[in-house]
Scaffold this active site. Structure first.
Site, PDB file in Angstrom:
ATOM      1  N   SER A   1      30.429  68.679  58.326  1.00  0.00           N
ATOM      2  CA  SER A   1      30.155  68.583  59.762  1.00  0.00           C
ATOM      3  C   SER A   1      31.068  69.539  60.506  1.00  0.00           C
ATOM      4  O   SER A   1      32.129  69.929  59.997  1.00  0.00           O
ATOM      5  CB  SER A   1      30.421  67.147  60.241  1.00  0.00           C
ATOM      6  OG  SER A   1      30.495  67.067  61.649  1.00  0.00           O
TER       7      SER A   1
ATOM      8  N   TYR B   1      35.091  59.564  60.104  1.00  0.00           N
ATOM      9  CA  TYR B   1      34.180  60.699  59.969  1.00  0.00           C
ATOM     10  C   TYR B   1      34.961  62.003  59.864  1.00  0.00           C
ATOM     11  O   TYR B   1      34.661  62.851  59.018  1.00  0.00           O
ATOM     12  CB  TYR B   1      33.237  60.729  61.171  1.00  0.00           C
ATOM     13  CG  TYR B   1      32.109  61.729  61.064  1.00  0.00           C
ATOM     14  CD1 TYR B   1      30.934  61.405  60.396  1.00  0.00           C
ATOM     15  CD2 TYR B   1      32.200  62.980  61.658  1.00  0.00           C
ATOM     16  CE1 TYR B   1      29.877  62.305  60.311  1.00  0.00           C
ATOM     17  CE2 TYR B   1      31.160  63.890  61.583  1.00  0.00           C
ATOM     18  CZ  TYR B   1      30.008  63.548  60.907  1.00  0.00           C
ATOM     19  OH  TYR B   1      28.973  64.455  60.832  1.00  0.00           O
TER      20      TYR B   1
END
Length: 258
Positions: A147, A170
């Site tokens: 990401s 995350y």
């Protein structure tokens, strides 16, 4: 333009195939003519994806729990028995517990550890098991999903006025995925195995308008992406046109990370 012949004989496993990005990945790879294995812990959801795409290409379904070594071993053995080869695995599954997504102050040590184990541990397990099979057959391709928030620090201001945040798990997971990518690429260099990552920007999923506006103001034009915007990059990494690319991270984010 990707030549379909670069991919069409391949057997490609996509984990998390029933998810938002997973569905687009299955569609894009199926359209190349490859045999796509839509693998998911929710087998019925994967079967819906396969049924929707049955006129586009060859899509098979498989149950897969990326946190269970036995589940991964069974899938690899079944595919080798049926097809005699596996050309690529797309490490796309996104497991998380019920408390995932809380703000930093509310994240417990137990939840942080569990989410790291589920997501990062599962990513490691898939890469480890498939690379062992790839080494034995003499070729293989791993594409890990990271990401932009594995690359840059969170921009918390884009979440102002919403209930959203950028989970600390995350950031830790996706940055670690990038280094795992380099580690595996280096470890298996010279064996016919390539390992790369894709780092997408935000994917549109009916987020609040204030977030979409704030996010889009940092982009080059489009703002939040559609899953298909990432799928095109995946097809490139699966094709022979990227045969000399390994250990790399391709950022697809409309300039958000700049």
């Amino acid at each position: 333009m990707i030549d379909k012949s670069d991919v069409e004989t391949n057997v490609v496993v996509i984990t998390g195939a029933a998810g938002l990005i997973g569905k687009a990945f299955v569609r894009a790879v199926a359209q190349t003519g490859a045999i796509v294995i839509a693998a998911d812990i929710d087998l019925s959801a994967a079967e819906v994806v396969a049924n929707d795409l049955q006129d586009l290409g060859k899509v098979e379904t498989a149950y897969l729990d990326i946190t269970c070594p036995k589940s991964v071993d069974i899938l690899i053995a079944d595919l080798m028995d049926k097809h005699g080869r596996i050309d690529a695995v797309v490490n796309n599954a996104y497991p998380r517990n019920a408390n995932y997504g809380r703000k930093l102050e509310e994240v417990t040590y137990a939840d942080f550890s569990e989410n790291m184990n589920l997501h990062l541990g599962g990513c490691f397990l898939i890469a480890q098991k498939f690379c062992a099979a790839f080494k034995a057959q003499g070729f293989g391709n791993v594409v890990n999903m990271s990401s932009i928030y594995g690359v840059i620090a969170p921009r918390f201001e884009v979440y102002d006025g919403t209930a959203m945040t950028m989970p600390v798990e995350y950031a830790a997971i996706k940055s670690a995925v990038l280094h795992l990518t380099k580690y595996f690429a280096q470890y298996f260099k010279g064996t016919g195995i390539r390992v790369n990552a894709i780092s997408p920007g935000g994917i549109f999923a009916d987020q609040p308008k204030s977030f979409l506006d704030a996010y889009g103001s940092r982009c080059a034009g489009k703002g939040m992406l559609d899953p298909q915007d990432i799928a095109n990059t995946l097809v490139f990494l699966l094709s022979d046109q990227s045969r000399y690319i390994t250990g790399q991270n391709l950022i697809v984010d409309d300039g958000y990370a700049l």
